[in-house]
Design an enzyme around this catalytic site. Structure first.
Site, mmCIF file in Angstrom:
data_model
loop_
_atom_site.group_PDB
_atom_site.id
_atom_site.type_symbol
_atom_site.label_atom_id
_atom_site.label_comp_id
_atom_site.label_asym_id
_atom_site.label_seq_id
_atom_site.Cartn_x
_atom_site.Cartn_y
_atom_site.Cartn_z
ATOM 1 N N GLU A 1 29.658 13.603 26.616
ATOM 2 C CA GLU A 1 28.221 13.713 27.364
ATOM 3 C C GLU A 1 27.995 14.843 28.267
ATOM 4 O O GLU A 1 27.052 15.244 28.229
ATOM 5 C CB GLU A 1 28.434 12.248 28.441
ATOM 6 C CG GLU A 1 28.291 10.911 27.735
ATOM 7 C CD GLU A 1 29.729 10.582 27.205
ATOM 8 O OE1 GLU A 1 29.303 9.341 26.588
ATOM 9 O OE2 GLU A 1 30.294 10.919 27.178
ATOM 10 N N HIS B 1 29.551 -1.797 31.947
ATOM 11 C CA HIS B 1 28.332 -1.758 31.131
ATOM 12 C C HIS B 1 27.301 -2.297 31.486
ATOM 13 O O HIS B 1 26.146 -2.580 30.863
ATOM 14 C CB HIS B 1 28.878 -2.136 29.545
ATOM 15 C CG HIS B 1 29.412 -1.062 28.807
ATOM 16 N ND1 HIS B 1 30.419 -0.487 29.077
ATOM 17 C CD2 HIS B 1 28.905 -0.919 27.609
ATOM 18 C CE1 HIS B 1 30.574 0.310 27.974
ATOM 19 N NE2 HIS B 1 29.913 0.202 27.199
#
Length: 667
Positions: free
Chosen positions: A401, A470
């Site tokens: 990322e 999540h």
């Protein structure tokens, strides 16, 4: 180019040029140390004494079209690149005439005119940026080299490996220059790295690499000639490890207790300026009066720069908010034509159509992220696009990322229009350094010279039993950061139309797509187009209470409003859509009419966006309220896996109804 053409030609003129450039940097740094002692330079000051051979051996070989990305010890790089000494020193003095308008300081020197993309206070922070600049050049067919300077301490950072991997994988024209001065701040290399030959790390990424004596400017120049020639010929990256040494402390705050004086003296015996002077004098290429003349000329220039910096005005405080965002923004898109025929679709397909439309309309647009290509996106929002647009514009990335987000940011700064997809909002925390420290701040730090027109999309929110890691709703966190625009589309029209408007923005835009919306179905007009991203929208008109919400909570709120209506409570529902900057006027206008407000926000209650909205209402509409502001937020717990617990943790329709009943005295 022949081998002969790659070797430095040590004529008298060239040797004098090398000496002059190094002496200029050395004396400049000495003058900076003096100014720091006099408190004319503040904050951190990282001096370059001892490392001059690296900047001087590499940067003058670059062409005007090439780009330079530096680190926080970048005064020498800036001077070697041709940035005005007046502008550099004025910047370090915090003056408006500085190369960054006094907003960057010693660690953030920028100069668009020389393609100097600045220093970076984050160790390794410039590496992904350099990869992105080179990616933009490669995609546009622009033949240029991006030279990226960093210390050996950066080799321990994930950004180092992520950037090198991308540069090798995508064959990017980056010259990586590691200035290995043996100490990452105060920790010796052998104490922090299992492998102390840094260039071998580059080789593991299949990048051509070599080591060079960083105290020998001729050796550095020879290696740089080979490297730059190779990049121009092959388009592939090259890595130079220049083994050098800083004679001074890490910064002027540093007591240098981690290395002994004998070590410093041993390295000073290999002073790059002294080495070249002694050789050139012995060879008869230069004479003592040449050296005296150079030092005198440099001294005069530096004193003139110091006088300029002293006399330069400071930026007036009235301009405090300047360069947080671009002063010139595109006008809002025109209202869409009268609705034509509509067709059933899903939120997911509306997002995909928005991406597809942007790719068709602007060749600068490309999509990059994890699994966006062959897989079609984690939530299938890019399914099939790689078949239509190819893998150059639908670009699968590694699971890195920091690397690919930084690369997208760099590409945006170089004129592309990237759409970065971060698979889920929690993964964005890995990229937070690049989002916060580069995308959101680059315009301000550079005094408006560089912008970052990037769009970053990510899935957010809970409701699918994905457990604590999540199910985050962090859009309120990002709405805290100046320099970003934060969007939360809740409808099909917004899911499709916000993206194109966002891509016209000169500043970074983050779009949060709630995971519970992707399967939502509805009809979308064939004339649906770009959507205004400045204004909130009233989704339901009411008179008794204002319900302010956004994203995935909109539909729960509308359902709650219908239930309340049957009880005689008419709730107005305001869809924020834009979380930064907030449409404060729309909120206050609605509250002035209803005299009550409940904010529904899936973020955690403590420190929530709802708290910010409530405080603004209290500040500006306190005497118009018939009841204190209320909020319905996620409970202050990590989102659980078990369905009943997850539901209890998140805002639900019944909690919204209960809050309104209490506020209106109907409980």
């Amino acid at each position: 180019m022949t081998d002969q053409g790659l070797k430095p030609r040590l004529s008298r003129a060239h040797v004098l040029d090398l000496l002059g450039r190094m002496i200029r940097i050395r004396i400049f740094e000495q003058r900076c140390a003096q100014a720091y002692a006099e408190e004319k330079i503040r904050g951190f000051l990282h001096l370059y004494d001892g490392e001059e051979a690296v900047a001087v051996g590499v940067i003058p070989l670059l062409e005007a079209r090439d780009r330079v990305v530096a680190t926080y010890r970048e005064h020498g790089h800036a001077l070697a690149r041709g940035v005005s000494m007046n502008a550099v020193l004025a910047e370090m003095f915090g003056k408006a005439a500085g190369c960054s308008g006094g907003r960057g300081g010693s660690m953030h020197l920028f100069d668009r005119a020389t393609n100097f993309f600045g220093g970076n206070a984050i160790v390794g922070g410039g590496l992904p940026l350099a990869a992105g600049l080179a990616l933009a050049d490669r995609m546009s067919g622009r033949e240029a080299v991006t030279a990226c300077f960093f210390g050996e301490g950066a080799a321990a950072e994930g950004a180092f490996h992520e950037s090198l991997n991308l540069a090798s994988l995508w064959r990017l024209p980056v010259l990586f220059v590691c200035e290995n001065n043996l100490y990452a701040m105060g920790t010796a290399l052998h104490r922090s790295e299992a492998e102390t030959d840094i260039h071998l790390k580059a080789k593991s990424h299949r990048i051509a690499s070599e080591t060079v004596d960083g105290m020998d400017v001729v050796a550095v120049e020879a290696a740089a000639r080979r490297a730059i020639s190779s990049i121009r010929e092959t388009g592939a990256p090259y890595f130079l490890e220049c083994r050098t040494y800083r004679f001074r402390a890490h910064s002027m705050f540093d007591a240098q207790l981690y290395r002994d004086k004998a070590e410093v003296e041993r390295w000073k015996a290999r002073d790059p300026i002294r080495l070249l002077q002694e050789w050139a004098l012995a060879a008869g290429l230069v004479h003592p009066d040449d050296l005296a003349r150079i030092e005198n000329e440099v001294g005069v220039e530096i004193e003139a720069a110091a006088a300029f910096a002293e006399a330069a005005p400071v930026e007036p405080v009235e301009t405090l908010s300047r360069f947080v965002c671009a002063e010139d923004r595109p006008p809002p898109p025109p209202a869409p034509p009268e609705a034509g025929g509509s067709a059933p679709t899903t939120y997911r397909d509306a997002v995909r159509e928005g991406i597809r439309d942007a790719l068709i309309r602007d060749e600068r647009v490309f999509l990059l992220g994890e699994d966006v290509g062959c897989y079609g996106g984690c939530y299938a929002a890019s399914k099939g696009l790689i078949d239509e647009f190819g893998d150059e514009r639908i670009r699968d990335t590694p699971l890195s990322e920091v690397g690919f987000t930084g690369a997208g940011i760099g590409a945006a700064m170089a004129g592309r229009r990237p759409i970065i997809e971060l698979m889920t909002v929690n993964f964005s925390l890995l990229a937070l350094d690049q989002i916060l420290n580069t995308a959101a701040t680059i315009r301000h730090m550079s005094g408006g010279q560089f912008g970052c027109p990037v769009v970053i999309r990510m899935a957010t929110g809970g409701g699918r039993q994905l457990a604590a890691q999540h199910s985050h709703s962090l859009e309120g966190w990002y709405a805290h950061i100046p320099g970003l625009r934060i969007l939360a589309p809740a409808t099909l029209e917004d899911a499709r139309g916000m993206l194109w408007t966002a891509l016209q923005e000169p500043d970074p835009v983050l779009i949060f797509e709630h995971i519970m919306l992707y399967n939502q179905t509805g009809s979308l007009s064939s004339t649906a187009g770009a959507v205004d991203i400045d204004k909130a929208v009233t989704r339901r008109v009411g008179r008794d209470v204002t319900l302010v919400t956004y994203g995935g909570s909109l539909w729960k709120t509308l359902e709650a409003a219908e239930v309340l209506s049957r009880e005689g409570i008419e709730a107005e529902v305001l869809d924020l859509r834009v979380l930064r900057p907030l449409d404060e006027a729309a909120i206050l206008t609605s509250v002035a009419r209803t005299r009550r407000i409940v904010v529904i926000d899936e973020g955690w209650r403590s420190g929530s966006l709802a708290a910010e909205i409530g405080m603004r209402v209290a500040e500006h509409a306190f005497f118009e309220l018939d009841a204190p502001p209320a909020r319905v937020c996620s409970e202050d717990v990590p989102i659980p896996y078990a369905g009943a617990l997850e539901r209890a943790a998140l805002p639900q329709q019944e909690r919204i109804i209960a809050a309104v009943r209490t506020l209106t005295g109907r409980a």
